[in-house]
Design an enzyme around this catalytic site. Sequence first.
Site, PDB file in Angstrom:
ATOM      1  N   ASP A 325       0.674  -1.445  -0.215  1.00 15.46           N
ATOM      2  CA  ASP A 325       0.224  -0.070   0.209  1.00 15.46           C
ATOM      3  C   ASP A 325       0.581   1.263   0.437  1.00 15.46           C
ATOM      4  O   ASP A 325       1.986   0.824   0.361  1.00 15.46           O
ATOM      5  CB  ASP A 325      -0.578   0.275   1.528  1.00 15.46           C
ATOM      6  N   ASP A 610      -5.236  -3.473   5.097  1.00 13.60           N
ATOM      7  CA  ASP A 610      -5.274  -2.713   6.710  1.00 13.60           C
ATOM      8  C   ASP A 610      -6.865  -3.209   6.800  1.00 13.60           C
ATOM      9  O   ASP A 610      -7.045  -3.230   7.583  1.00 13.60           O
ATOM     10  CB  ASP A 610      -5.176  -1.181   6.513  1.00 13.60           C
ATOM     11  N   ASP A 614      -9.534  -6.527   2.846  1.00 15.84           N
ATOM     12  CA  ASP A 614      -8.119  -6.733   1.987  1.00 15.84           C
ATOM     13  C   ASP A 614      -7.866  -8.454   2.842  1.00 15.84           C
ATOM     14  O   ASP A 614      -6.931  -8.957   2.331  1.00 15.84           O
ATOM     15  CB  ASP A 614      -6.464  -6.054   2.595  1.00 15.84           C
TER      16      ASP A 614
HETATM   17  P1  ATP Z   1      -3.299   3.144   0.104  1.00 14.05           P
HETATM   18  O1  ATP Z   1      -4.202   1.859  -0.600  1.00 14.05           O
HETATM   19  O2  ATP Z   1      -2.669   3.148  -0.335  1.00 14.05           O
HETATM   20  O3  ATP Z   1      -3.725   2.437   1.422  1.00 14.05           O
HETATM   21  P2  ATP Z   1      -5.329   5.079   0.066  1.00 14.05           P
HETATM   22  O4  ATP Z   1      -5.176   5.159   1.698  1.00 14.05           O
HETATM   23  O5  ATP Z   1      -5.856   5.845  -0.202  1.00 14.05           O
HETATM   24  O6  ATP Z   1      -4.272   4.292  -0.127  1.00 14.05           O
HETATM   25  P3  ATP Z   1      -8.033   4.531   0.041  1.00 14.05           P
HETATM   26  O7  ATP Z   1      -8.120   4.605   1.914  1.00 14.05           O
HETATM   27  O8  ATP Z   1      -8.550   2.932  -0.881  1.00 14.05           O
HETATM   28  O9  ATP Z   1      -6.812   3.581  -0.296  1.00 14.05           O
HETATM   29  O10 ATP Z   1      -8.493   5.571  -0.355  1.00 14.05           O
HETATM   30  C1  ATP Z   1      -9.456   5.550  -1.726  1.00 14.05           C
HETATM   31  C2  ATP Z   1      -9.404   6.922  -2.252  1.00 14.05           C
HETATM   32  O11 ATP Z   1     -10.602   7.122  -0.939  1.00 14.05           O
HETATM   33  C3  ATP Z   1      -8.518   7.872  -1.354  1.00 14.05           C
HETATM   34  O12 ATP Z   1      -7.985   8.620  -2.495  1.00 14.05           O
HETATM   35  C4  ATP Z   1      -9.365   9.393  -1.665  1.00 14.05           C
HETATM   36  O13 ATP Z   1      -9.256  10.354  -2.613  1.00 14.05           O
HETATM   37  C5  ATP Z   1     -10.747   8.461  -0.964  1.00 14.05           C
HETATM   38  N1  ATP Z   1     -10.979   9.015   0.595  1.00 14.05           N
HETATM   39  C6  ATP Z   1      -9.665   8.142   1.717  1.00 14.05           C
HETATM   40  N2  ATP Z   1     -10.525   8.678   2.745  1.00 14.05           N
HETATM   41  C7  ATP Z   1     -11.368   8.553   2.819  1.00 14.05           C
HETATM   42  C8  ATP Z   1     -12.600   9.140   3.229  1.00 14.05           C
HETATM   43  N3  ATP Z   1     -12.194   9.446   5.120  1.00 14.05           N
HETATM   44  N4  ATP Z   1     -13.913   9.830   3.392  1.00 14.05           N
HETATM   45  C9  ATP Z   1     -13.859  10.123   2.073  1.00 14.05           C
HETATM   46  N5  ATP Z   1     -12.727   9.578   0.765  1.00 14.05           N
HETATM   47  C10 ATP Z   1     -11.590   9.110   1.345  1.00 14.05           C
END
Ligand code: ATP
Length: 874
Positions: A325, A610, A614
């Site tokens: 990630d 996480d 997953d």
């Molecule tokens: P990784 O998979 O590397 O941890 P990440 O944290 O960006 O990356 P996700 O948590 O799945 O992955 O988030 C995907 C997308 O969703 C983000 O790029 C963001 O645009 C949006 N996002 C993340 N957190 C929030 C939230 N709390 N509320 C709304 N949208 C969110």
Amino acid sequence: MQDYYKMTGQQVREAVNGTAEPLSDSQVQANVEKFGPNELAEEKKKSILRIFLEQFKDFLVIILIAAAIISGALNDLESALVILVVITINAILGTVQTVKAEQSLTALKAMSAPEAKVLRGGRVVQIPSREVTVGDQIFLEAGDFVPADGRLLENAGLKIDESALTGESLGVEKDLAPIEKEAALGDRINMVYSGSFVTYGRGSFLVTSIGMETEVGKIATLLKTTSEKKTPLQINLDNFGKKLSILILIFCGILFGLSVYRGESAGNAFLFAVALAVAAIPEALSSIVTIVLSFGTQKMAKEHAIIRKLQAVEGLGSVSVICSDKTGTLTQNKMTVEDYYVEGRRIPAAEIDTDDPAQMQLLVHSVLCNDSTIDEEKEIGDPTETALIHIASKVGKDYAAIRSDSPRFSEIPFDSDRKLMSTCHQLEGKSLMVTKGAVDVLLKRISHIQEHGKSRSVTDQDRSAIEEQNMEFSRNGLRVLAFAYKEVAENFEPGTEDETDLTFLGLIAMMDPPREESMAAVAECIDAGIKPVMITGDHKITAAAIAKRIGILKDDSEACEGASIDHMSDEELKSYVEKISVYARVSPEHKIRIVRAWQEKGNIVAMTGDGVNDAPALKQADIGVAMGITGSEVSKDAASMVLTDDNFATIVKAVENGRNIYQNIKHSIQFLLSGNFGAILAVLYASIAALPVPFAPVHLLFINLLTDSLPAIALGLEPHTKDLMKEKPRPSNESILTKSFLTRIGAGGLSIGITTMIAFLIGFHGVFTAAGEGSALLGSTMAFGTLCTARLFHGFNCKSNKPVVFTSKVFNNVYLIAAFFIGLILITAVLTIPGLHEIFKVQTLALPQLFTVYGLAFINIPVIQLFKLIKIKN
Ligand code: ATP
């Protein structure tokens, strides 16, 4: 037992706690004492006696027992006794090691035991699930295990997987209302049960029963203490041990037959056969592997990697792809807001003006559609969301006041598949649904845009302006969230289908700098022939910008979006994965396909995860890696390794440790087997040359069990060298007994065997005796001394496949040096202290004889180092 599902939450609280208030600290204490720990009773652990007796089940040990019995029958009582004593010592050592290894595994497991968020002393704190007690209020979110049975108090779209209890694998939607009629377990939708987990939503519940009183406790017959399965290497070695014993028995039979045929007495022939069996059997083999693995896991735990399955240690050594990630693993997960973008204007964080209504509106929305809190400087929740609160505080706005002014009445929680989150509030006299999420996803849901405080229809131009701005932020590696809203009816309960027809409000861009150590760790991976792959939910351009900075991505063509693999067949994906280093906008199903594709190409894949979704990908990966800090409980449960610092560099370090442990085990085995092979050659030679038996069984057992075990363990603790991460990963299906490995054992054994026989002949022919007369006993004493000391020296030969003995590296393992001196003192004592002669069947050596023994033993070092030099040159 009361039917709690028939009551309201408050009634249940009163019934359970005797008050409408949350438990006080003293009540918690009283309940902990009354109800005990929240645990399911485990099957009784194996007793130490049983572990001890199991040591005798080993086939190799059984052969030794048989040898002892027959020796006894042949009136060689001393041999019989010695064999039995030494087997017993071996069993005691084995028991101690097994118990210790189990204890250390249990300690490791406790470090990654599930936790629960509970209301204590007016604050939500995280505690180990076993400390939860009746009357506690527990908070749940997606990915949490339900730690006890209880009645729901709050519910925001909770869906719970209760398959462990009911067999129903679909998530059960929950509800708060009391149920009037009798309801079966699966229909009590206002209750939650221990052993299930949250797949979606948020909520809290009041604990009504814990431990064995829970529904799962009642149906569970005692939980099986999952005894650690053997690792592939251990199985491999067990099989090898069995084959070896059969081979040895056949050999012994032939030797016995030959001797009798040549006219030896049956008793004498038998002594030869027993000597051969004892010489050949590597008693310490399997326990050495267990010890080295268990030491290795302790070291890894200190370095922030907790191993949950022993097999992972070996697997780590052959990892060839690490899918990681981005957020928090490769980056710091310390988000800071850099820019607002609202009504067509880009406003750097330092210039945010709360007197501007549009900017203030974006600030308020970003605090409302947000689950995080900051409590006495402690941040609880998603760093993306805490960043939004931080910036609000920085410009002088109290987030808690904003929230209490506009309470939330319903919500659709964030989920990484949808990449959106919505909350509904009472705001300035209106009911408003605020939605935030990934820009590309949200843009598909808007029909309007806000301008000068008013909503108007969105045009293509507006869309391209937003997209252009998003691109610009992303190219700078910023993470961008979009905000939109729409008016809804009072107390509206939205579903995901309602996240449409929204009015676009603005963007917030934030920075999440790469971790300092990521760059070096990525470079190390590439050097070590391991492909690092970034898999992220974030935007492709943002991901690519960060990936470039840390060295994962060289060319933009190596980045793609998860959706682009949707239409590919598995076969197509297999040839595609090699070209890709960054997957953006990925959903959990993509992760599984990516892992599988790499695996089908013959790779060993480590994959981080996480979220609750997953878990399948973590199970599919050879090494599932969960995040100790930000990871959900479900992901930790599915993983074989948990990182206590969520850091990519820790995975690389764990791989290095995995490689080192495997290599060290190999060196230990090489050490043990070459020593035994040397002894076999000596016995065979004596038999063929019609010489007396060169060793009494006690000699060989003394070596195998006393002087050989310590260097073997010490070799397992050898520190790693820099070269370790310069080599390509070891093929996972590679048998440990490769040709080159066997050649090394052969060469070591030959050298030891020859020097031992020279010592025997010197003693037998009395080269150094005053009267010029030797004896079988003197020959045997010198052969024993040389064999033992040569093996001690040989420990240094086995440190590395390279000729390192004449470099400073020879001193880098204090354990080996200590093991060498302990062994040397023991053997010198046996050879020189007269009182020990009877027991060890030796005679006192004069100084020249003793030094001959030392000298012959030492020769093995230059000989083997030379062999290594030649082998490397070729
Ligand atoms: P990784 O998979 O590397 O941890 P990440 O944290 O960006 O990356 P996700 O948590 O799945 O992955 O988030 C995907 C997308 O969703 C983000 O790029 C963001 O645009 C949006 N996002 C993340 N957190 C929030 C939230 N709390 N509320 C709304 N949208 C969110």
